[in-house]
Design a protein around this motif. Sequence first.
Motif, PDB file in Angstrom:
ATOM      1  N   LEU A 124      -4.655 -26.967 -10.865  1.00  0.00           N
ATOM      2  CA  LEU A 124      -5.239 -26.493  -9.611  1.00  0.00           C
ATOM      3  C   LEU A 124      -6.549 -25.779  -9.890  1.00  0.00           C
ATOM      4  O   LEU A 124      -6.610 -24.863 -10.716  1.00  0.00           O
ATOM      5  CB  LEU A 124      -4.258 -25.558  -8.903  1.00  0.00           C
ATOM      6  CG  LEU A 124      -4.623 -25.137  -7.473  1.00  0.00           C
ATOM      7  CD1 LEU A 124      -4.700 -26.349  -6.559  1.00  0.00           C
ATOM      8  CD2 LEU A 124      -3.601 -24.132  -6.937  1.00  0.00           C
ATOM      9  N   ALA A 125      -7.610 -26.193  -9.206  1.00  0.00           N
ATOM     10  CA  ALA A 125      -8.918 -25.569  -9.326  1.00  0.00           C
ATOM     11  C   ALA A 125      -9.226 -24.801  -8.033  1.00  0.00           C
ATOM     12  O   ALA A 125      -8.427 -24.783  -7.097  1.00  0.00           O
ATOM     13  CB  ALA A 125      -9.990 -26.630  -9.590  1.00  0.00           C
ATOM     14  N   SER A 126     -10.391 -24.185  -7.972  1.00  0.00           N
ATOM     15  CA  SER A 126     -10.779 -23.413  -6.791  1.00  0.00           C
ATOM     16  C   SER A 126     -11.151 -24.327  -5.625  1.00  0.00           C
ATOM     17  O   SER A 126     -11.408 -25.521  -5.802  1.00  0.00           O
ATOM     18  CB  SER A 126     -11.965 -22.507  -7.140  1.00  0.00           C
ATOM     19  OG  SER A 126     -13.065 -23.284  -7.586  1.00  0.00           O
ATOM     20  N   GLN A 127     -11.171 -23.760  -4.442  1.00  0.00           N
ATOM     21  CA  GLN A 127     -11.671 -24.426  -3.228  1.00  0.00           C
ATOM     22  C   GLN A 127     -10.929 -25.737  -2.919  1.00  0.00           C
ATOM     23  O   GLN A 127     -11.544 -26.768  -2.641  1.00  0.00           O
ATOM     24  CB  GLN A 127     -13.181 -24.686  -3.347  1.00  0.00           C
ATOM     25  CG  GLN A 127     -13.982 -23.420  -3.494  1.00  0.00           C
ATOM     26  CD  GLN A 127     -15.473 -23.675  -3.668  1.00  0.00           C
ATOM     27  OE1 GLN A 127     -15.914 -24.807  -3.773  1.00  0.00           O
ATOM     28  NE2 GLN A 127     -16.261 -22.607  -3.688  1.00  0.00           N
ATOM     29  N   ASN A 128      -9.593 -25.675  -2.952  1.00  0.00           N
ATOM     30  CA  ASN A 128      -8.776 -26.840  -2.576  1.00  0.00           C
ATOM     31  C   ASN A 128      -9.093 -28.082  -3.400  1.00  0.00           C
ATOM     32  O   ASN A 128      -9.167 -29.195  -2.873  1.00  0.00           O
ATOM     33  CB  ASN A 128      -8.947 -27.170  -1.086  1.00  0.00           C
ATOM     34  CG  ASN A 128      -7.799 -26.613  -0.257  1.00  0.00           C
ATOM     35  OD1 ASN A 128      -6.644 -26.647  -0.695  1.00  0.00           O
ATOM     36  ND2 ASN A 128      -8.112 -26.095   0.910  1.00  0.00           N
ATOM     37  N   ASN A 169     -11.036 -21.710 -12.407  1.00  0.00           N
ATOM     38  CA  ASN A 169     -12.443 -21.880 -12.760  1.00  0.00           C
ATOM     39  C   ASN A 169     -12.711 -22.580 -14.083  1.00  0.00           C
ATOM     40  O   ASN A 169     -13.844 -22.965 -14.363  1.00  0.00           O
ATOM     41  CB  ASN A 169     -13.134 -20.505 -12.790  1.00  0.00           C
ATOM     42  CG  ASN A 169     -13.066 -19.808 -11.450  1.00  0.00           C
ATOM     43  OD1 ASN A 169     -13.449 -20.371 -10.429  1.00  0.00           O
ATOM     44  ND2 ASN A 169     -12.557 -18.583 -11.435  1.00  0.00           N
ATOM     45  N   GLN A 170     -11.677 -22.727 -14.928  1.00  0.00           N
ATOM     46  CA  GLN A 170     -11.877 -23.308 -16.254  1.00  0.00           C
ATOM     47  C   GLN A 170     -10.775 -24.315 -16.577  1.00  0.00           C
ATOM     48  O   GLN A 170      -9.614 -24.133 -16.205  1.00  0.00           O
ATOM     49  CB  GLN A 170     -11.861 -22.215 -17.336  1.00  0.00           C
ATOM     50  CG  GLN A 170     -12.974 -21.184 -17.230  1.00  0.00           C
ATOM     51  CD  GLN A 170     -14.282 -21.681 -17.795  1.00  0.00           C
ATOM     52  OE1 GLN A 170     -14.325 -22.648 -18.540  1.00  0.00           O
ATOM     53  NE2 GLN A 170     -15.377 -21.014 -17.448  1.00  0.00           N
ATOM     54  N   CYS A 183     -14.312 -26.320 -19.940  1.00  0.00           N
ATOM     55  CA  CYS A 183     -15.307 -26.835 -18.998  1.00  0.00           C
ATOM     56  C   CYS A 183     -15.171 -26.053 -17.706  1.00  0.00           C
ATOM     57  O   CYS A 183     -14.044 -25.850 -17.214  1.00  0.00           O
ATOM     58  CB  CYS A 183     -15.079 -28.324 -18.763  1.00  0.00           C
ATOM     59  SG  CYS A 183     -16.254 -29.090 -17.601  1.00  0.00           S
ATOM     60  N   ASP A 184     -16.288 -25.584 -17.150  1.00  0.00           N
ATOM     61  CA  ASP A 184     -16.214 -24.854 -15.887  1.00  0.00           C
ATOM     62  C   ASP A 184     -16.387 -25.820 -14.715  1.00  0.00           C
ATOM     63  O   ASP A 184     -16.579 -27.028 -14.898  1.00  0.00           O
ATOM     64  CB  ASP A 184     -17.225 -23.701 -15.840  1.00  0.00           C
ATOM     65  CG  ASP A 184     -18.680 -24.163 -15.894  1.00  0.00           C
ATOM     66  OD1 ASP A 184     -18.956 -25.353 -15.599  1.00  0.00           O
ATOM     67  OD2 ASP A 184     -19.551 -23.337 -16.218  1.00  0.00           O
ATOM     68  N   VAL A 185     -16.289 -25.293 -13.498  1.00  0.00           N
ATOM     69  CA  VAL A 185     -16.327 -26.144 -12.308  1.00  0.00           C
ATOM     70  C   VAL A 185     -17.714 -26.756 -12.072  1.00  0.00           C
ATOM     71  O   VAL A 185     -17.862 -27.644 -11.228  1.00  0.00           O
ATOM     72  CB  VAL A 185     -15.889 -25.354 -11.051  1.00  0.00           C
ATOM     73  CG1 VAL A 185     -14.416 -24.998 -11.124  1.00  0.00           C
ATOM     74  CG2 VAL A 185     -16.739 -24.091 -10.871  1.00  0.00           C
TER      75      VAL A 185
END
Length: 263
Positions: A124-128, A169-170, A183-185
Amino acid sequence: MKLIQFSYFLLLFFSVTGQEKKIIPQFVSSTSIEANEYIDSDVFGFHYYIKNNVFYKQKGGELFQYKNLYLGKISKVDSQNPLKIVLFYEGFNTVVTLDNQLSESQIISFSKNSTTIVASAIGLASQNRLWVFNSLTMQLSLFDLLKLTHQPLAQPFQKTFQYYQADFNQFYWIEDTQLVYSCDVYGKVFSLGKVPAFTSIQFLSEKEVIYQWENKLYYYNLKEDKSTLIELDKKTFQSFRFKDQFLIIFTDNEISTYQIRLP
């Protein structure tokens, strides 16, 4: 006489300073549990685990469960957000999202996506969005859960990885050579160093991990290339999880919680 005393104190000094530094957790509590695999615990006191390929959420007498007989084995669970839990069924190239009562929110089959995706890693990453590693192109991407579109990030991987872990975020991964990257978003890749051999591992940050090796647990600082033994009162254990200064140890039928202070 003074020479003898000096030699004694010199010997005492080296015997004390030469001892291996250890981290000694403080026992807090234990809970009986019947599970094949312990996943995580959340801030509300719920434990997440898998038994006979059924996903459970439990706290005391409260028990929720989710099972899907049509999607095969649960390959990965991401429980960072208790309101949006992600189950990955790699054999069917499918992700299921669940709400806080483990009711289905969304089922996504990557095989039906407009661009072919063969997922072998998710998180799961940020912002859906979801982190998705497409083993067909060897590329990491962000998949939008609302638009059902994906955005490739960075260049294709040159080597396979033996472990991965994601937060909002990572995305972290460890190659077979023990080299570590993130790796970042925004698609920026970072080289983080190298970790020792492990049987299981958890990233705490870009420079810290806890890892299990030969039934012992260690804290490792990637920047300092230094391992510190975490001394447990368990001779054997199946898995572990660290969160919010608490270390959780899972044996065959018990979850033990410890408070721990890391260097």
